[in-house]
Design a protein around this motif. Structure first.
Motif, mmCIF file in Angstrom:
data_model
loop_
_atom_site.group_PDB
_atom_site.id
_atom_site.type_symbol
_atom_site.label_atom_id
_atom_site.label_comp_id
_atom_site.label_asym_id
_atom_site.label_seq_id
_atom_site.Cartn_x
_atom_site.Cartn_y
_atom_site.Cartn_z
ATOM 1 N N ALA A 1 0.815 -1.212 0.000
ATOM 2 C CA ALA A 1 0.000 0.000 0.000
ATOM 3 C C ALA A 1 0.848 1.261 0.000
ATOM 4 C CB ALA A 1 -0.934 0.010 1.206
ATOM 5 N N THR A 2 1.951 1.240 0.745
ATOM 6 C CA THR A 2 2.770 2.444 0.911
ATOM 7 C C THR A 2 4.079 2.409 0.144
ATOM 8 O OG1 THR A 2 3.953 1.590 2.848
ATOM 9 C CG2 THR A 2 1.831 2.697 3.231
ATOM 10 N N GLY A 3 4.553 1.201 -0.212
ATOM 11 C CA GLY A 3 5.852 1.082 -0.861
ATOM 12 C C GLY A 3 7.014 1.150 0.108
ATOM 13 N N LYS A 4 6.709 1.199 1.405
ATOM 14 C CA LYS A 4 7.770 1.308 2.413
ATOM 15 C C LYS A 4 8.174 -0.077 2.923
ATOM 16 C CE LYS A 4 6.309 5.899 3.985
ATOM 17 N NZ LYS A 4 5.837 6.712 5.143
ATOM 18 N N ILE A 5 9.388 -0.147 3.480
ATOM 19 C CA ILE A 5 9.920 -1.415 3.965
ATOM 20 C C ILE A 5 9.377 -1.730 5.355
ATOM 21 C CG2 ILE A 5 12.029 -2.602 4.713
ATOM 22 C CD1 ILE A 5 13.472 -1.240 2.407
ATOM 23 N N ASN A 6 8.804 -2.938 5.496
ATOM 24 C CA ASN A 6 8.324 -3.411 6.796
ATOM 25 C C ASN A 6 9.459 -3.934 7.658
ATOM 26 O OD1 ASN A 6 5.501 -3.090 6.144
ATOM 27 N ND2 ASN A 6 5.642 -4.945 4.905
ATOM 28 N N TRP A 7 10.288 -4.768 7.057
ATOM 29 C CA TRP A 7 11.452 -5.310 7.760
ATOM 30 C C TRP A 7 12.544 -5.662 6.762
ATOM 31 C CZ3 TRP A 7 12.517 -10.039 5.776
ATOM 32 C CH2 TRP A 7 11.465 -10.879 5.394
ATOM 33 N N ARG A 8 13.760 -5.775 7.290
ATOM 34 C CA ARG A 8 14.917 -6.132 6.462
ATOM 35 C C ARG A 8 15.730 -7.183 7.195
ATOM 36 N NH1 ARG A 8 20.469 -4.045 6.173
ATOM 37 N NH2 ARG A 8 21.355 -4.663 4.158
ATOM 38 N N PHE A 9 16.138 -8.235 6.454
ATOM 39 C CA PHE A 9 16.978 -9.289 7.027
ATOM 40 C C PHE A 9 18.261 -9.403 6.203
ATOM 41 C CE2 PHE A 9 18.655 -13.576 7.316
ATOM 42 C CZ PHE A 9 18.614 -13.825 8.693
ATOM 43 N N PRO A 10 19.416 -8.970 6.751
ATOM 44 C CA PRO A 10 20.681 -9.160 6.037
ATOM 45 C C PRO A 10 21.080 -10.643 6.095
ATOM 46 C CG PRO A 10 20.829 -7.398 7.686
ATOM 47 C CD PRO A 10 19.586 -8.179 7.977
ATOM 48 N N VAL A 11 21.362 -11.238 4.955
ATOM 49 C CA VAL A 11 21.750 -12.645 4.934
ATOM 50 C C VAL A 11 23.209 -12.792 5.320
ATOM 51 C CG1 VAL A 11 20.048 -13.170 3.153
ATOM 52 C CG2 VAL A 11 22.421 -12.676 2.484
ATOM 53 N N SER A 12 23.612 -14.001 5.652
ATOM 54 C CA SER A 12 25.026 -14.268 5.906
ATOM 55 C C SER A 12 25.813 -14.070 4.617
ATOM 56 C CB SER A 12 25.211 -15.703 6.409
ATOM 57 O OG SER A 12 24.508 -15.912 7.611
ATOM 58 N N GLY A 13 27.014 -13.557 4.747
ATOM 59 C CA GLY A 13 27.825 -13.343 3.559
ATOM 60 C C GLY A 13 27.425 -12.094 2.811
ATOM 61 N N TYR A 14 27.535 -12.150 1.476
ATOM 62 C CA TYR A 14 27.439 -10.920 0.697
ATOM 63 C C TYR A 14 26.492 -10.998 -0.495
ATOM 64 C CZ TYR A 14 31.484 -9.848 3.543
ATOM 65 O OH TYR A 14 32.314 -9.625 4.618
ATOM 66 N N ARG A 15 25.653 -12.042 -0.557
ATOM 67 C CA ARG A 15 24.722 -12.111 -1.689
ATOM 68 C C ARG A 15 23.513 -12.976 -1.341
ATOM 69 N NH1 ARG A 15 23.438 -15.052 -6.296
ATOM 70 N NH2 ARG A 15 22.803 -13.759 -8.065
ATOM 71 N N ALA A 16 22.306 -12.458 -1.607
ATOM 72 C CA ALA A 16 21.062 -13.227 -1.460
ATOM 73 C C ALA A 16 20.643 -13.745 -2.832
ATOM 74 C CB ALA A 16 19.966 -12.345 -0.870
ATOM 75 N N ASP A 17 19.965 -14.904 -2.859
ATOM 76 C CA ASP A 17 19.632 -15.519 -4.145
ATOM 77 C C ASP A 17 18.189 -16.047 -4.131
ATOM 78 O OD1 ASP A 17 20.766 -16.060 -6.764
ATOM 79 O OD2 ASP A 17 20.783 -18.180 -6.248
ATOM 80 N N HIS A 18 17.977 -17.225 -4.724
ATOM 81 C CA HIS A 18 16.633 -17.786 -4.865
ATOM 82 C C HIS A 18 15.967 -18.012 -3.514
ATOM 83 C CE1 HIS A 18 16.834 -19.545 -9.187
ATOM 84 N NE2 HIS A 18 17.767 -18.620 -9.054
ATOM 85 N N MET A 19 14.632 -17.903 -3.533
ATOM 86 C CA MET A 19 13.840 -18.181 -2.343
ATOM 87 C C MET A 19 12.809 -19.267 -2.640
ATOM 88 S SD MET A 19 13.217 -14.545 -0.403
ATOM 89 C CE MET A 19 11.953 -13.922 -1.520
ATOM 90 N N ALA A 20 12.127 -19.711 -1.582
ATOM 91 C CA ALA A 20 10.970 -20.600 -1.697
ATOM 92 C C ALA A 20 10.035 -20.243 -0.565
ATOM 93 C CB ALA A 20 11.375 -22.062 -1.608
#
Length: 417
Positions: free
Chosen positions: A132-151
């Motif tokens: 609705a707002t386009g704002k971030i609800n939460w952020r989770f930094p992953v281990s290391g330096y790159r996030a990839d595929h999800m399920a």
């Protein structure tokens, strides 16, 4: 990256193996809780940091667009202030990003259709964005330096994300972003799949796809690539499948064992998967624990045979199956086509011209295969029944992952967009 491959297999009973198969579809994961939800397709435009939202079937008309990097200035300030983060950020841009930043890899909506969760490779994180707002609800930094595929889990409450440089998969609460657990994988975890009952997660590690050591003789330098199956409650390892052993057993010693996109049959007995450098796919019998069929698809004569020119070791990248389990749809990434394949005979249909198709999924009504044309900035629908193109819809820069999800029925984009 180790210069050897660890090969081992944890045995489990055949009855258990039969249950450890079958993907959770995004449709079931985000089933509407009320009539005020609308089923849509989320198209992640990796290079421009947006997601286009289109109708899930019919004419696939545009519904709205989301900026998935509203915090870009803040993230870039953090990266520029940290030399190690900056090095990795630039490495992603100049390797897997093909000279571009990777801002939108994968995404799933929450069950209430109010937010979308996005993995952002270049920012090494997962964020939830309020639709609705386009704002971030939460952020989770992953281990290391790159996030990839999800399920996403079948009940829509959990997302699993690959942290590709840390050989780790994180499992998060989709509403709060809190980590529920994590598990170790092979080198460079990639695709994740929940089983239909939500009890297991399959992760495919693809190894190092960015080196120029692409000749089969140098395959051993690519790292430890295997499938890791874990209990989705305890996150303890249940089984490890090394496809190298199974490929060698049928004489395919020159094939890569890097399992790329994969899809399970509706009865959860067979896995169909692509591997690096191969124009085609393989069929794996889960209970028998062996590869049962190999399908080689046509080569495009215009495609260079120099493997180092193929993006991230892919030749074909993207595979889906119709709900009846009778047809497969394959994205021939470097060969610039997509095609529907009869599952019984493995006979391919028309080679539908597409520009660097990067993913394949299924429309909301199950009638069409949807492929993302990353080279043409559009998604294309192909009829499973006829194998013919239905339509193409323009989207943003370099569309990759396409996922079914839900938004509020009257949603047309964030407020003020």
């Amino acid at each position: 990256m180790p210069a050897f491959r660890t090969r081992h297999l944890c045995s489990v009973a055949a009855a258990l193996v039969l249950t450890v198969a079958g993907p959770a579809t995004a449709a079931s994961a985000a089933s509407p809780a009320a009539s005020d939800l609308r089923e849509v397709l989320f198209v992640g435009n990796n290079w421009d940091g947006t997601a286009d939202v289109i109708k899930s079937s019919g004419d696939f008309a545009k519904v709205g667009r989301i900026n998935v990097i509203p915090d870009k200035d803040q993230r870039m300030a953090e990266i520029n202030a940290d030399p190690i983060k900056w090095i990795y950020f630039m490495a992603i841009r100049n390797s897997v990003g093909e000279g571009h930043d990777q801002f939108a890899d994968d995404m799933y909506s929450t069950p209430d259709g109010k937010s979308v969760v996005v993995s952002r490779p270049s920012f090494a994180d997962v964020v939830s964005i309020d639709l609705a707002t386009g704002k971030i609800n939460w952020r989770f930094p992953v281990s290391g330096y790159r996030a990839d595929h999800m399920a996403v889990s079948p009940d829509g409450t959990r997302v699993a994300v690959s942290a590709s440089t840390a050989n780790t998969v994180h499992v998060l609460d989709i509403v709060t972003g809190k980590q529920l657990g994590s598990f170790a994988t092979g080198d460079k975890p990639h695709e994740n799949i929940f089983t239909k009952d939500g009890k297991y997660i399959w992760n495919m590690a693809i190894g190092d796809v960015n080196t120029a050591l692409d000749d089969p003789a140098w395959d051993w330098t690519k790292g430890d690539r295997h499938i890791t199956v874990v209990d989705a409650t305890t996150y303890k390892q249940v089984k490890v499948i090394d496809m190298r052993q199974r490929l060698d057993a049928i004489g395919l010693k020159d094939f890569s064992d890097a399992v790329r996109p994969a899809v399970f049959s509706p009865d959860e007995a067979k896995l169909y998967f692509q591997v690096s450098f191969f124009n085609g796919f393989l069929e794996y019998d889960v209970a028998a624990d062996r590869i049962t069929r190999v399908k080689t698809l046509p080569k495009n004569p215009a495609t260079s045979e120099d493997r180092t020119t193929w993006v991230n070791d892919s030749r074909h990248h993207g595979i889906s199956m119709n709900p009846a389990g009778t047809k497969l749809c394959v994205a021939g990434t470097m060969d610039d086509y997509a095609t529907v394949v009869d599952r019984a005979t493995l006979q391919e249909g028309t080679l539908v011209p597409t520009s660097k198709p990067y993913w394949a999924t299924v429309s909301g009504d199950g009638k069409d295969c949807i492929v993302s044309e990353s080279g043409a900035d559009q998604v294309t629908a192909i009829d499973f029944a006829t194998g013919q193109k239905v339509t193409s819809i323009p989207v943003g820069d370099h569309p990759q992952r396409v996922r079914l999800g839900h938004v509020q029925a009257d949603w047309t984009g964030p407020n003020g967009s």
